[in-house]
Design a protein around this motif. Structure first.
Motif, PDB file in Angstrom:
ATOM      1  N   PHE A  32      35.923  45.358  30.857  1.00 25.24           N
ATOM      2  CA  PHE A  32      36.417  44.828  29.581  1.00 25.24           C
ATOM      3  C   PHE A  32      37.573  45.680  29.054  1.00 25.24           C
ATOM      4  CE2 PHE A  32      32.136  42.712  28.204  1.00 25.24           C
ATOM      5  CZ  PHE A  32      32.254  41.839  29.280  1.00 25.24           C
ATOM      6  N   PHE A  33      37.395  46.997  29.111  1.00 28.98           N
ATOM      7  CA  PHE A  33      38.409  47.912  28.600  1.00 28.98           C
ATOM      8  C   PHE A  33      39.710  47.807  29.393  1.00 28.98           C
ATOM      9  CE2 PHE A  33      40.581  51.988  28.920  1.00 28.98           C
ATOM     10  CZ  PHE A  33      40.782  52.313  27.591  1.00 28.98           C
ATOM     11  N   ASP A  34      39.618  47.760  30.712  1.00 29.74           N
ATOM     12  CA  ASP A  34      40.821  47.727  31.551  1.00 29.74           C
ATOM     13  C   ASP A  34      41.658  46.486  31.268  1.00 29.74           C
ATOM     14  OD1 ASP A  34      40.128  50.117  32.733  1.00 29.74           O
ATOM     15  OD2 ASP A  34      39.163  49.190  34.474  1.00 29.74           O
ATOM     16  N   THR A  35      41.002  45.340  31.105  1.00 27.71           N
ATOM     17  CA  THR A  35      41.747  44.115  30.789  1.00 27.71           C
ATOM     18  C   THR A  35      42.415  44.209  29.422  1.00 27.71           C
ATOM     19  OG1 THR A  35      40.244  42.761  32.130  1.00 27.71           O
ATOM     20  CG2 THR A  35      41.533  41.624  30.451  1.00 27.71           C
ATOM     21  N   GLY A 178      31.731  41.501  35.141  1.00 31.66           N
ATOM     22  CA  GLY A 178      32.520  41.895  33.984  1.00 31.66           C
ATOM     23  C   GLY A 178      33.950  41.409  34.056  1.00 31.66           C
ATOM     24  N   SER A 179      34.542  41.458  35.249  1.00 28.06           N
ATOM     25  CA  SER A 179      35.925  41.003  35.410  1.00 28.06           C
ATOM     26  C   SER A 179      36.047  39.507  35.197  1.00 28.06           C
ATOM     27  CB  SER A 179      36.430  41.387  36.809  1.00 28.06           C
ATOM     28  OG  SER A 179      36.442  42.788  36.983  1.00 28.06           O
ATOM     29  N   LEU A 180      35.071  38.749  35.700  1.00 33.87           N
ATOM     30  CA  LEU A 180      35.111  37.298  35.510  1.00 33.87           C
ATOM     31  C   LEU A 180      35.053  36.927  34.034  1.00 33.87           C
ATOM     32  CD1 LEU A 180      32.745  36.085  38.391  1.00 33.87           C
ATOM     33  CD2 LEU A 180      35.224  35.776  38.244  1.00 33.87           C
ATOM     34  N   ALA A 181      34.292  37.685  33.255  1.00 36.73           N
ATOM     35  CA  ALA A 181      34.130  37.361  31.834  1.00 36.73           C
ATOM     36  C   ALA A 181      35.237  37.936  30.967  1.00 36.73           C
ATOM     37  CB  ALA A 181      32.774  37.875  31.339  1.00 36.73           C
ATOM     38  N   SER A 182      35.886  39.017  31.420  1.00 39.06           N
ATOM     39  CA  SER A 182      36.799  39.752  30.538  1.00 39.06           C
ATOM     40  C   SER A 182      37.981  38.919  30.079  1.00 39.06           C
ATOM     41  CB  SER A 182      37.289  41.025  31.239  1.00 39.06           C
ATOM     42  OG  SER A 182      38.043  40.697  32.408  1.00 39.06           O
ATOM     43  N   GLY A 183      38.567  38.141  31.003  1.00 38.18           N
ATOM     44  CA  GLY A 183      39.730  37.343  30.622  1.00 38.18           C
ATOM     45  C   GLY A 183      39.407  36.299  29.567  1.00 38.18           C
ATOM     46  N   HIS A 184      38.252  35.662  29.676  1.00 39.88           N
ATOM     47  CA  HIS A 184      37.848  34.653  28.692  1.00 39.88           C
ATOM     48  C   HIS A 184      37.527  35.304  27.346  1.00 39.88           C
ATOM     49  CE1 HIS A 184      37.687  31.461  31.700  1.00 39.88           C
ATOM     50  NE2 HIS A 184      37.045  32.305  32.505  1.00 39.88           N
ATOM     51  N   LEU A 185      36.840  36.447  27.386  1.00 38.13           N
ATOM     52  CA  LEU A 185      36.488  37.119  26.134  1.00 38.13           C
ATOM     53  C   LEU A 185      37.713  37.684  25.427  1.00 38.13           C
ATOM     54  CD1 LEU A 185      33.253  38.996  27.286  1.00 38.13           C
ATOM     55  CD2 LEU A 185      33.400  37.026  25.745  1.00 38.13           C
ATOM     56  N   VAL A 297      50.299  45.919  37.455  1.00 35.45           N
ATOM     57  CA  VAL A 297      51.614  45.659  36.852  1.00 35.45           C
ATOM     58  C   VAL A 297      52.328  44.543  37.602  1.00 35.45           C
ATOM     59  CG1 VAL A 297      53.819  46.726  36.236  1.00 35.45           C
ATOM     60  CG2 VAL A 297      51.719  48.076  36.152  1.00 35.45           C
ATOM     61  N   PHE A 298      52.156  44.502  38.919  1.00 33.86           N
ATOM     62  CA  PHE A 298      52.832  43.529  39.775  1.00 33.86           C
ATOM     63  C   PHE A 298      52.452  42.094  39.406  1.00 33.86           C
ATOM     64  CE2 PHE A 298      52.684  40.961  43.719  1.00 33.86           C
ATOM     65  CZ  PHE A 298      54.026  40.992  44.080  1.00 33.86           C
ATOM     66  N   VAL A 299      51.187  41.836  39.101  1.00 37.94           N
ATOM     67  CA  VAL A 299      50.749  40.460  38.839  1.00 37.94           C
ATOM     68  C   VAL A 299      51.199  39.956  37.470  1.00 37.94           C
ATOM     69  CG1 VAL A 299      48.755  40.700  40.354  1.00 37.94           C
ATOM     70  CG2 VAL A 299      48.498  41.215  37.919  1.00 37.94           C
ATOM     71  N   ILE A 300      51.655  40.855  36.607  1.00 35.16           N
ATOM     72  CA  ILE A 300      52.132  40.444  35.286  1.00 35.16           C
ATOM     73  C   ILE A 300      53.520  39.804  35.367  1.00 35.16           C
ATOM     74  CG2 ILE A 300      52.798  41.309  33.010  1.00 35.16           C
ATOM     75  CD1 ILE A 300      49.814  41.183  33.414  1.00 35.16           C
ATOM     76  N   SER A 305      53.104  36.015  36.966  1.00 31.72           N
ATOM     77  CA  SER A 305      53.039  35.919  35.497  1.00 31.72           C
ATOM     78  C   SER A 305      51.632  35.575  35.018  1.00 31.72           C
ATOM     79  CB  SER A 305      54.039  34.862  34.981  1.00 31.72           C
ATOM     80  OG  SER A 305      55.352  35.168  35.370  1.00 31.72           O
ATOM     81  N   TRP A 306      50.667  36.408  35.373  1.00 36.47           N
ATOM     82  CA  TRP A 306      49.264  36.120  35.084  1.00 36.47           C
ATOM     83  C   TRP A 306      48.938  36.281  33.603  1.00 36.47           C
ATOM     84  CZ3 TRP A 306      45.634  38.474  39.358  1.00 36.47           C
ATOM     85  CH2 TRP A 306      45.757  37.687  40.510  1.00 36.47           C
ATOM     86  N   SER A 307      47.979  35.469  33.147  1.00 37.22           N
ATOM     87  CA  SER A 307      47.406  35.612  31.813  1.00 37.22           C
ATOM     88  C   SER A 307      46.209  36.556  31.880  1.00 37.22           C
ATOM     89  CB  SER A 307      46.960  34.248  31.290  1.00 37.22           C
ATOM     90  OG  SER A 307      45.900  33.736  32.099  1.00 37.22           O
ATOM     91  N   ALA A 308      45.582  36.800  30.720  1.00 40.99           N
ATOM     92  CA  ALA A 308      44.417  37.691  30.682  1.00 40.99           C
ATOM     93  C   ALA A 308      43.272  37.149  31.533  1.00 40.99           C
ATOM     94  CB  ALA A 308      43.955  37.874  29.235  1.00 40.99           C
ATOM     95  N   THR A 309      43.069  35.828  31.510  1.00 40.82           N
ATOM     96  CA  THR A 309      41.999  35.222  32.307  1.00 40.82           C
ATOM     97  C   THR A 309      42.249  35.422  33.789  1.00 40.82           C
ATOM     98  OG1 THR A 309      41.688  33.543  30.601  1.00 40.82           O
ATOM     99  CG2 THR A 309      40.745  33.088  32.769  1.00 40.82           C
ATOM    100  N   GLN A 310      43.477  35.225  34.222  1.00 39.77           N
ATOM    101  CA  GLN A 310      43.804  35.407  35.634  1.00 39.77           C
ATOM    102  C   GLN A 310      43.694  36.861  36.058  1.00 39.77           C
ATOM    103  OE1 GLN A 310      47.628  33.358  35.169  1.00 39.77           O
ATOM    104  NE2 GLN A 310      47.007  31.914  36.758  1.00 39.77           N
ATOM    105  N   VAL A 311      44.050  37.783  35.145  1.00 36.03           N
ATOM    106  CA  VAL A 311      43.877  39.201  35.443  1.00 36.03           C
ATOM    107  C   VAL A 311      42.407  39.524  35.688  1.00 36.03           C
ATOM    108  CG1 VAL A 311      44.010  41.529  34.439  1.00 36.03           C
ATOM    109  CG2 VAL A 311      45.959  39.982  34.256  1.00 36.03           C
ATOM    110  N   GLY A 312      41.532  38.943  34.864  1.00 34.81           N
ATOM    111  CA  GLY A 312      40.100  39.152  35.064  1.00 34.81           C
ATOM    112  C   GLY A 312      39.627  38.628  36.395  1.00 34.81           C
ATOM    113  N   TYR A 313      40.101  37.449  36.792  1.00 37.08           N
ATOM    114  CA  TYR A 313      39.724  36.895  38.089  1.00 37.08           C
ATOM    115  C   TYR A 313      40.238  37.778  39.230  1.00 37.08           C
ATOM    116  CZ  TYR A 313      38.385  32.526  35.745  1.00 37.08           C
ATOM    117  OH  TYR A 313      37.783  31.581  34.945  1.00 37.08           O
ATOM    118  N   GLY A 314      41.448  38.308  39.061  1.00 32.39           N
ATOM    119  CA  GLY A 314      41.990  39.187  40.095  1.00 32.39           C
ATOM    120  C   GLY A 314      41.181  40.455  40.245  1.00 32.39           C
TER     121      GLY A 314
END
Length: 463
Positions: A32-35, A178-185, A297-300, A305-314
């Motif tokens: 959660f914190f990393d996202t 946690g990563s799967l949920a972090s982008g949605h939260l 940083v690369f996926v941003i 151009s990932w969103s927070a949800t996609q970052v969590g999935y990654g």
């Protein structure tokens, strides 16, 4: 009906008294914190400007500079506190819990610091001071070594390897969820608060629960050596020093050793093999950490151009590597020796990270990560192989020297990878991943030499 209920209560009590709940709570809080941190850094540097660079290139340079400083602080600050806490845990009775609780306290303060930055719009360099503060509590180095020690002390010698692997697996699965949920939260908003506030509040709550668990529920019970093997025990409990002597792999007396125990530890240090394994570990650690730390940083940037949800999935895709590597060891350990297992893991990472150099779409990212499925096998296996190249009484010192050498090497390759990434943004952003793949191939050379130097294992059992 009474007996099953009592058994269930006993099982729940045993689970809660172990270190696993603290590990799971901490890992979910960490994802959660990393996202939240990544998305906040992205927002703060959205309008960064550097002479001669486009807006996106300027943002990438600013973000990579921030993470470079952040990771250097993480690597340099906790060395002395980690050594002090480890020594206190080994020497002072009752201080073993501190190697788990102290880092969790530091992590809790760190999560609170990011929440304060988010709520009061403090300048982003405030996080550097917060990083120093939480690393003074020992950081991840102390936390993970404390977890491994507690796990070892709570298990019998025969079940120890399985207990440690179980903790590793729970750590990876917690990161996956946690990563799967972090982008949605992260996208959940409350009136008057910025995005990410709810996510950080949950991270702080979970970290607090983990800290309280380590203080009040974690039991430091050591296993008692009452196993009668080869007329070993007369019925009494072993002293704490004897149990810790076994944990440190100091050779026991002949009466404690079963007849079928292999004598893996040599009488003297195999210096050539030790140096080759250190070189291989340093090269592979540089390849993995140097590439993965820039992956966020690369996926941003475009074209992903990932969103927070996609970052969590990654991040979740990265955490599945814990599971696939664990299954890979279970699957191949009976048909491959340790050298071939290391080569398999390195080949897995080299191929996946090379493919990452040319990723231009999200599906290509997941294909590249799927090739990394065995990437976590090499370093633990190198440690296992290293323990067989030194006398058993020198294993602890050897592992500490390896960990410190990897930390100090990071002070060189983290800035190097960052500058290469910044200077190649305009013409080939994936250059650092190609370089990482090349370093992994180089790391396979000393491992191959070690494989040629090791004695052949007989395919039969002695009578």
């Amino acid at each position: 009906m009474v007996l099953p209920a009592r058994l269930c209560l006993a099982a729940v009590g045993a689970a809660l008294s172990g270190v696993e709940p603290a590990v799971v709570l901490h890992q979910v809080a960490g994802t959660f914190f990393d996202t939240a941190l990544l998305m906040e850094v992205k927002e703060r540097y959205a309008n960064a400007s550097y002479p001669g660079l486009s807006t996106e290139e300027s943002q990438q340079k600013a973000m990579s500079d921030f993470y470079m400083t952040y990771h250097l602080i993480i690597r340099l600050t906790p060395i002395v506190p980690a050594l002090i806490l480890a020594r206190l845990g080994d020497r002072c009775r009752g201080w073993r819990r501190a190697t788990v609780a102290a880092p969790l306290c530091g992590y809790l303060l760190f999560r609170v610091a990011l929440l304060l930055l988010l709520v009061f719009r403090l300048p982003l360099p405030f996080m550097f001071g917060a990083t120093v503060l939480y690393e003074l509590f020992g950081g991840h180095c102390t936390f993970w070594s404390g977890v491994m020690t507690v796990t070892a002390l709570r298990s019998t010698a025969r079940e120890r390897a399985k207990a440690i692997m179980r903790v590793e697996l729970l750590y990876g699965l917690a990161g996956l969820l946690g990563s799967l949920a972090s982008g949605h939260l992260f996208l959940v908003k409350t009136v008057g608060w910025a995005e990410g506030t709810v996510l950080l509040a949950l991270s702080i709550l979970l970290e607090l629960l983990g800290f309280l668990h380590s203080i009040f529920l974690l039991k430091m019970k050591q296993t008692e050596a009452k196993e009668t093997s080869l007329g070993e025990v007369d019925g009494g409990e072993e002293e704490e020093g004897e149990e810790e002597r076994r944990i440190l792999l100091i050779p026991p007396s002949s009466k404690d050793v079963p007849a079928d125990t292999p004598a893996d530890a040599p009488a003297r240090v195999m210096w050539v093999n030790v140096v080759l394994l250190f070189v291989a570990a340093a090269l592979y650690d540089a390849a993995v950490v140097g590439a993965v730390e820039l992956l966020a940083v690369f996926v941003i940037k475009e074209p992903l151009s990932w969103s927070a949800t996609q970052v969590g999935y990654g991040d979740a895709a990265g955490c599945t590597i814990f599971l696939t590597s664990f299954l890979g060891v279970l699957l191949f350990r009976r048909c491959l020796n340790e050298v071939l297992l290391i080569m398999l893991g390195m080949a897995s990472f080299a191929s996946g990270i090379y493919f990452m150099s040319y990723v231009t779409a999200t599906y290509m990212f997941y294909l590249a990560r799927s090739l990394n499925m065995f990437a976590l096998i090499p370093l633990p296996t190198i440690r296992s192989l290293l323990s067989k190249q030194v006398p058993a009484s020198a294993c602890g010192t050897t592992f500490t020297a390896l960990q410190l050498s990897l930390k100090f090497a990071g002070l060189a390759y983290v800035p190097a990878f960052t500058k290469i990434y910044q200077n190649s943004l305009a013409w080939f952003p994936g250059l650092v991943f190609t370089l990482s793949s090349a370093l992994t191939v180089l790391a396979m050379i000393p491992i191959s030499v070690v494989g040629c130097r090791l004695p052949r294992t007989p395919q039969y059992e002695p009578l």
